[in-house]
Scaffold this active site. Structure first.
Site, short mmCIF file in Angstrom:
data_model
loop_
_atom_site.label_atom_id
_atom_site.label_comp_id
_atom_site.label_asym_id
_atom_site.label_seq_id
_atom_site.Cartn_x
_atom_site.Cartn_y
_atom_site.Cartn_z
N PRO A 1 0.79 -1.22 0.00
CA PRO A 1 0.00 0.00 0.00
C PRO A 1 0.83 1.28 0.00
CG PRO A 1 -0.10 -1.07 2.14
CD PRO A 1 0.55 -2.04 1.19
N ASN A 2 0.34 2.22 -0.77
CA ASN A 2 0.87 3.59 -0.86
C ASN A 2 2.18 3.70 -1.64
OD1 ASN A 2 -1.28 4.75 0.74
ND2 ASN A 2 -0.34 3.68 2.47
N ARG B 1 5.08 11.04 -2.51
CA ARG B 1 4.71 10.73 -1.14
C ARG B 1 5.88 10.99 -0.19
NH1 ARG B 1 4.62 4.59 1.28
NH2 ARG B 1 3.86 5.17 3.34
N TYR C 1 11.01 9.08 1.61
CA TYR C 1 11.11 8.04 0.58
C TYR C 1 11.82 8.50 -0.70
CZ TYR C 1 7.77 5.79 3.68
OH TYR C 1 7.17 5.23 4.79
N ASN D 1 8.07 -5.57 -0.47
CA ASN D 1 7.93 -4.36 0.34
C ASN D 1 6.44 -4.26 0.66
OD1 ASN D 1 7.75 -1.91 1.58
ND2 ASN D 1 8.96 -0.79 0.06
N ALA E 1 2.95 -0.57 4.97
CA ALA E 1 2.43 -0.57 6.34
C ALA E 1 1.93 -1.95 6.79
CB ALA E 1 1.31 0.46 6.47
N GLU F 1 12.61 -9.41 2.55
CA GLU F 1 11.83 -8.26 3.01
C GLU F 1 12.60 -6.98 2.68
OE1 GLU F 1 11.12 -8.14 7.21
OE2 GLU F 1 10.14 -6.18 7.09
N HIS G 1 12.55 -2.52 2.54
CA HIS G 1 11.97 -1.20 2.82
C HIS G 1 12.91 -0.14 2.30
CE1 HIS G 1 9.02 -3.14 5.32
NE2 HIS G 1 10.01 -3.85 5.83
N ARG H 1 12.94 4.60 12.78
CA ARG H 1 11.72 5.41 12.71
C ARG H 1 10.83 5.13 13.93
NH1 ARG H 1 9.09 5.01 6.95
NH2 ARG H 1 7.99 6.83 7.79
C1 DQA Z 1 8.08 1.23 3.96
C2 DQA Z 1 8.14 1.44 5.47
C3 DQA Z 1 6.78 1.23 6.11
O1 DQA Z 1 6.86 1.47 7.50
C4 DQA Z 1 5.77 2.19 5.51
O2 DQA Z 1 4.49 1.96 6.06
C5 DQA Z 1 5.74 2.15 4.04
C6 DQA Z 1 7.02 2.09 3.32
C7 DQA Z 1 9.42 1.55 3.27
O3 DQA Z 1 9.60 1.13 2.14
O4 DQA Z 1 10.27 2.23 3.87
O5 DQA Z 1 4.69 2.27 3.41
O6 DQA Z 1 7.79 -0.14 3.70
#
Ligand code: DQA
Length: 147
Positions: free
Chosen positions: A10-11, A18, A23, A74, A77, A98, A100, A107
């Site tokens: 998501p997102n 964003r 990011y 990735n 959230a 995994e 990010h 964070r």
């Molecule tokens: C994320 C880190 C997560 O905590 C966050 O909710 C994201 C992006 C990252 O790529 O740093 O949506 O996965």
């Protein structure tokens, strides 16, 4: 030829606009192009998918069976909340890296918990878009194909 699924949650479709202070300004399209270029250079196959929906991510993991050799995930959230994604990874016996963009451990405290980490081969975080490149290398190395 090894086949990898690059799965974004998501997102992450909003990358580029964003929270650029967290990011960066690289779009998801640019990251996916970079992954495809990397795949060509490494002689592997890469498929990129993104969804904002937990169930669609679960289904993408299920559909990876007998198609992909590894998953770079990735989960956004959902990393911090989703037992369903953790169970999906456990259920398909496809190795998962995994990933990010940000360093989740530096964070907010709620981002320190990952439901993916216990079922992943390993975790890459904090290197921005370069992390996808590193994750492909890590997965190919895990699968026994050196790059
Ligand atoms: C994320 C880190 C997560 O905590 C966050 O909710 C994201 C992006 C990252 O790529 O740093 O949506 O996965």
């Amino acid at each position: 030829m090894q086949s990898l699924l690059i799965l974004n949650g998501p997102n992450l479709n909003l990358l580029g606009t964003r929270q650029t202070e967290v990011y960066g300004d690289t779009t998801l399209a640019a990251i996916e192009t970079m992954c495809l270029t990397k795949a060509k250079a490494c002689g592997c196959n890469v498929t990129c998918l993104q969804s904002n929906h937990e169930g669609e991510l679960v289904e993408a993991i299920h559909a990876a069976r007998d198609v992909h050799d590894g998953i770079v995930l990735n989960a956004g959230a959902y990393t911090h909340t989703s037992v369903a994604l953790m169970d999906a990874i456990s259920s398909v016996s496809i190795p998962c890296v995994e990933l990010h963009l940000s360093n989740i451990h530096a964070r907010e405290e709620f981002r320190h918990k990952s439901f993916i980490a216990p079922v992943a081969v390993g975790q890459i975080c904090g290197f921005g878009p370069k992390g996808y490149d590193l994750a492909i290398d890590a997965m190919l190395s895990y699968l026994g194909q050196s790059t």
